[in-house]
Design a protein around this motif. Structure first.
Motif, PDB file in Angstrom:
ATOM      1  N   GLY B  79     -11.796   2.537 -14.103  1.00  0.00           N
ATOM      2  CA  GLY B  79     -12.502   1.399 -13.527  1.00  0.00           C
ATOM      3  C   GLY B  79     -11.932   0.904 -12.212  1.00  0.00           C
ATOM      4  N   ILE B  80     -10.824   1.489 -11.790  1.00  0.00           N
ATOM      5  CA  ILE B  80     -10.233   1.066 -10.516  1.00  0.00           C
ATOM      6  C   ILE B  80     -10.648   2.064  -9.431  1.00  0.00           C
ATOM      7  CG2 ILE B  80      -8.088   0.560  -9.299  1.00  0.00           C
ATOM      8  CD1 ILE B  80      -6.799   0.229 -12.077  1.00  0.00           C
ATOM      9  N   VAL B  81     -11.037   1.524  -8.294  1.00  0.00           N
ATOM     10  CA  VAL B  81     -11.380   2.397  -7.175  1.00  0.00           C
ATOM     11  C   VAL B  81     -10.404   2.114  -6.033  1.00  0.00           C
ATOM     12  CG1 VAL B  81     -13.145   3.084  -5.533  1.00  0.00           C
ATOM     13  CG2 VAL B  81     -13.803   2.361  -7.818  1.00  0.00           C
ATOM     14  N   ASN B  82      -9.879   3.154  -5.482  1.00  0.00           N
ATOM     15  CA  ASN B  82      -8.973   2.993  -4.350  1.00  0.00           C
ATOM     16  C   ASN B  82      -9.415   3.943  -3.240  1.00  0.00           C
ATOM     17  OD1 ASN B  82      -6.854   2.136  -2.817  1.00  0.00           O
ATOM     18  ND2 ASN B  82      -5.299   3.358  -3.873  1.00  0.00           N
ATOM     19  N   ARG B  83      -9.626   3.392  -2.035  1.00  0.00           N
ATOM     20  CA  ARG B  83      -9.982   4.241  -0.892  1.00  0.00           C
ATOM     21  C   ARG B  83      -8.843   4.179   0.113  1.00  0.00           C
ATOM     22  NH1 ARG B  83     -14.627   1.528  -2.150  1.00  0.00           N
ATOM     23  NH2 ARG B  83     -16.375   2.872  -2.733  1.00  0.00           N
ATOM     24  N   VAL B  84      -8.467   5.329   0.644  1.00  0.00           N
ATOM     25  CA  VAL B  84      -7.393   5.281   1.640  1.00  0.00           C
ATOM     26  C   VAL B  84      -7.828   5.880   2.964  1.00  0.00           C
ATOM     27  CG1 VAL B  84      -5.360   5.175   0.186  1.00  0.00           C
ATOM     28  CG2 VAL B  84      -6.407   7.374   0.663  1.00  0.00           C
ATOM     29  N   SER B  85      -7.446   5.193   4.019  1.00  0.00           N
ATOM     30  CA  SER B  85      -7.608   5.726   5.365  1.00  0.00           C
ATOM     31  C   SER B  85      -6.226   6.147   5.847  1.00  0.00           C
ATOM     32  CB  SER B  85      -8.176   4.657   6.294  1.00  0.00           C
ATOM     33  OG  SER B  85      -7.227   3.639   6.458  1.00  0.00           O
ATOM     34  N   LEU B  86      -6.178   6.750   7.012  1.00  0.00           N
ATOM     35  CA  LEU B  86      -4.887   7.212   7.511  1.00  0.00           C
ATOM     36  C   LEU B  86      -3.945   6.060   7.818  1.00  0.00           C
ATOM     37  CD1 LEU B  86      -5.928  10.293   9.471  1.00  0.00           C
ATOM     38  CD2 LEU B  86      -4.040  10.163   7.882  1.00  0.00           C
ATOM     39  N   LEU B  87      -4.524   4.910   8.148  1.00  0.00           N
ATOM     40  CA  LEU B  87      -3.677   3.743   8.373  1.00  0.00           C
ATOM     41  C   LEU B  87      -2.907   3.400   7.108  1.00  0.00           C
ATOM     42  CD1 LEU B  87      -5.633   1.186  10.579  1.00  0.00           C
ATOM     43  CD2 LEU B  87      -3.593   2.504  11.131  1.00  0.00           C
ATOM     44  N   ASP B  88      -3.577   3.562   5.956  1.00  0.00           N
ATOM     45  CA  ASP B  88      -2.896   3.301   4.692  1.00  0.00           C
ATOM     46  C   ASP B  88      -1.757   4.288   4.470  1.00  0.00           C
ATOM     47  OD1 ASP B  88      -4.671   1.231   4.040  1.00  0.00           O
ATOM     48  OD2 ASP B  88      -6.155   2.710   3.403  1.00  0.00           O
ATOM     49  N   VAL B  89      -1.997   5.544   4.811  1.00  0.00           N
ATOM     50  CA  VAL B  89      -0.936   6.538   4.640  1.00  0.00           C
ATOM     51  C   VAL B  89       0.272   6.138   5.480  1.00  0.00           C
ATOM     52  CG1 VAL B  89      -0.286   8.939   5.028  1.00  0.00           C
ATOM     53  CG2 VAL B  89      -2.540   8.407   4.142  1.00  0.00           C
ATOM     54  N   ALA B  90      -0.013   5.692   6.706  1.00  0.00           N
ATOM     55  CA  ALA B  90       1.084   5.339   7.610  1.00  0.00           C
ATOM     56  C   ALA B  90       1.896   4.166   7.079  1.00  0.00           C
ATOM     57  CB  ALA B  90       0.532   5.001   8.990  1.00  0.00           C
ATOM     58  N   THR B  91       1.230   3.261   6.384  1.00  0.00           N
ATOM     59  CA  THR B  91       1.925   2.035   5.993  1.00  0.00           C
ATOM     60  C   THR B  91       2.308   2.010   4.519  1.00  0.00           C
ATOM     61  OG1 THR B  91      -0.240   1.035   5.654  1.00  0.00           O
ATOM     62  CG2 THR B  91       0.818   0.626   7.763  1.00  0.00           C
ATOM     63  N   SER B  92       2.003   3.081   3.777  1.00  0.00           N
ATOM     64  CA  SER B  92       2.185   3.005   2.330  1.00  0.00           C
ATOM     65  C   SER B  92       3.614   3.279   1.880  1.00  0.00           C
ATOM     66  CB  SER B  92       1.248   3.985   1.633  1.00  0.00           C
ATOM     67  OG  SER B  92       1.676   5.289   1.925  1.00  0.00           O
ATOM     68  N   PHE B  93       4.363   4.013   2.653  1.00  0.00           N
ATOM     69  CA  PHE B  93       5.732   4.330   2.244  1.00  0.00           C
ATOM     70  C   PHE B  93       6.613   3.132   2.554  1.00  0.00           C
ATOM     71  CE2 PHE B  93       3.800   8.294   2.379  1.00  0.00           C
ATOM     72  CZ  PHE B  93       4.601   9.277   1.857  1.00  0.00           C
TER      73      PHE B  93
END
Lengths: 206, 224
Positions: B79-93
Motif C-alpha cells: 500500500g505504500i508508493v514511493n517514486r524516486v527522481s535522481l535528485l532523491d538519489v543524490a540526497t538519499s545517502f
C-alpha cells in the motif's frame, strides 16, 4: 613507416596534430604534449594496485543490506547475483556477474599483461594488444552498473518498516576500484606498444 | 607514404595510439582514414555532422534537465508508493563515506552528460551556423572529448532494469518517465559521438577562427 618521434615531432593525443619535439603544449587544442607519457607504466601500476586493493573488500563486505519486517539480509556482489539467478532471472544475473566480476577480473589481468609486455619490450602481436587496450578502455565503465543499482535501490526502497535497503561498505570500495582501474587504463600510453618493434626505417626507438 | 620532410607540418597527422605519421589528405564524407599500422580511425567526416550533433546536443540538454525532476522508478509495496527522481538519489545517502558514492553516481549520470551537451553545443553552434568560433570553443570541445568515458547514462539505464528485477520479490516496480528519457538520451549520445570526427572539427575550429585580420591559431609554446 615513420613515427612522429623518428621525424623529430610530437603528436597531440587529443587532436592528432604534430609539433616540433620540444613543443610544450598543443597550439590547436592546448593539451600538454609528450612524445611518450612520462612514467606511464609506473602510474598504470599504481592505479592498478589501488584498484586491486579496493576490489578485495568490495567482494568480502555486503553491497546491499536489505531489511524487511521479518528478515535482514546482507548481499555481497556474488551473493546478490546468485540471489537473482535463484529467482529465475538468469539473464539479469548474468549481466551482474559479467559487469561486477568478469569485467573487473579481466581488466586487472589485461592491464597487467599490457604493462608487462611493454616492460619486456615484447614485439609480438602489437595489433592484437592494441585491440585489447581498446576493449579494456571500452568495457571498464560498465562495471559501474552494480554501484548504480545500489544507489537506485537505497533511494527507492525506503518503505518505513515494510522494507528498506541500505548501501553496504562494499559499494564504496567497488566504486573506487572501478574508478581506479579506469585511471590505470587511462595512464597506459598505447604508443609504447609500438616502440620496440623492429623498425623498417632502421631507426630503433630510443 | 610521403616522407615527413616533404609535407607541411600542418598537413601531417600523427596516430594518437601508435605515433605513426600520415599525410592528412582530404577525406570524402562517409569515408574513413585509418592508421595503416594500428587501424585506429584517424579521420571520418560525415556530411551535415555539425547540424545533427548540434540538434542532438540541444535535445540531450533538455532530456537531462527533464530527467532530473521526473521519477525514473516507482515502487508499490504494502500500500505504500514511493517514486524516486535522481535528485532523491543524490540526497538519499545520509551516512558518511557512502555520500561519496551517491555524489559520484549522480555526477556521472547527470552532471557530466549535461556539461558535455552544453560544451558541445557551444563549440559546434558557430560551425553549424557558419559563424566565427566563440571564444573558448577549443577548450569546450576538448573538455567534451575528455569527459566522454565518464558519462554513464546508458549504464544507468541498464542499472534501472537490474534494480527492477532485484527487488521483484520485495515489491512491484515500474519505470517512470525519466527512465525512458534516459533510454533516448543514451541513444542520442551514441549518435552524437558516432557522427563527430575529431580531426574535422579541430580543422573547422581552426578555420572558423581565421577571420580576416584575426591571424592564425595561437603559436605553440616552445621550451627555450
Amino acid at each position: 613507416m615513420t613515427t612522429a618521434r623518428q621525424a623529430g615531432l610530437v603528436t597531440c593525443r587529443t587532436c592528432a596534430r604534430v609539433w616540433p619535439m620540444q613543443t610544450e603544449s598543443c597550439g590547436r587544442c592546448g593539451m600538454p604534449l609528450t612524445s611518450r607519457e612520462p612514467m606511464s607504466l609506473q602510474r598504470v601500476w599504481a592505479w592498478w594496485l589501488a584498484g586491486l586493493v579496493c576490489y578485495i573488500p568490495a567482494n568480502l563486505y555486503p553491497m546491499l543490506v536489505t531489511e524487511t519486517l521479518t528478515s535482514r539480509s546482507d548481499d555481497t556482489i556474488i551473493g546478490g547475483a546468485i540471489e537473482i539467478a535463484r529467482h529465475g532471472d538468469l539473464g539479469i544475473a548474468l549481466i551482474v556477474l559479467i559487469a561486477s566480476v568478469f569485467i573487473p577480473v579481466i581488466k586487472f589481468i589485461a592491464i597487467g599483461y599490457l604493462a608487462l609486455s611493454v616492460r619486456m619490450r615484447s614485439q609480438k602481436t602489437p595489433v592484437a594488444r592494441m585491440h585489447l587496450f581498446e576493449v579494456i578502455e571500452f568495457i571498464g565503465r560498465w562495471s559501474m552498473i552494480d554501484v548504480f543499482v545500489v544507489a537506485i535501490l537505497s533511494a527507492l526502497v525506503q518503505l518505513s518498516v515494510v522494507a528498506s535497503i541500505q548501501p553496504g561498505p562494499a559499494a564504496l570500495a567497488f566504486a573506487l576500484s572501478v574508478i581506479f582501474t579506469m585511471f590505470s587504463a587511462k595512464s597506459f600510453d598505447p604508443r609504447l606498444i609500438w616502440d620496440y618493434l623492429p623498425s623498417r626505417a632502421g631507426q630503433g626507438a630510443s | 607514404m610521403a616522407s615527413p620532410q616533404d609535407v607541411p607540418r600542418a598537413e601531417l597527422i600523427g596516430c594518437p595510439n601508435c605515433d605513426l605519421l600520415h599525410h592528412a589528405k582530404h577525406v570524402a564524407d562517409g569515408e574513413r582514414a585509418i592508421c595503416s599500422r594500428c587501424h585506429t580511425v584517424l579521420i571520418a567526416p560525415r556530411a551535415a555532422a555539425y547540424n545533427r550533433a548540434l540538434a542532438l546536443s540541444v535535445a540531450n540538454l533538455i532530456l537531462v534537465v527533464a530527467a532530473v525532476f521526473h521519477p525514473f522508478l516507482e515502487i508499490h509495496a504494502a500500500g505504500i508508493v514511493n517514486r524516486v527522481s535522481l535528485l532523491d538519489v543524490a540526497t538519499s545517502f545520509g551516512s558518511g563515506a557512502l555520500v561519496v558514492v551517491s555524489v559520484t553516481s549522480v555526477a556521472m549520470i547527470l552532471l557530466v552528460p549535461l556539461l558535455r551537451a552544453v560544451f558541445l553545443a557551444y563549440a559546434l553552434a558557430p560551425l553549424a551556423l557558419q559563424h566565427r568560433a566563440y571564444p573558448g570553443a577549443r577548450w569546450a570541445f576538448r573538455v567534451t572529448q575528455q569527459m566522454k568515458p565518464w558519462a554513464m547514462t546508458e549504464i544507468f539505464a541498464i542499472g534501472c532494469a537490474v534494480a527492477l528485477v532485484k527487488v521483484a520479490d520485495l515489491a512491484r516496480l515500474n519505470f517512470g518517465p525519466a527512465f525512458w528519457m534516459f533510454i533516448v538520451l543514451s541513444a542520442f549520445v551514441l549518435l552524437v559521438d558516432r557522427s563527430l570526427c575529431s580531426w574535422s572539427i579541430w580543422a573547422a575550429l581552426d578555420e572558423a577562427e581565421q577571420e580576416p585580420g584575426r591571424g592564425t591559431a595561437p603559436a605553440p609554446t616552445v621550451r627555450p
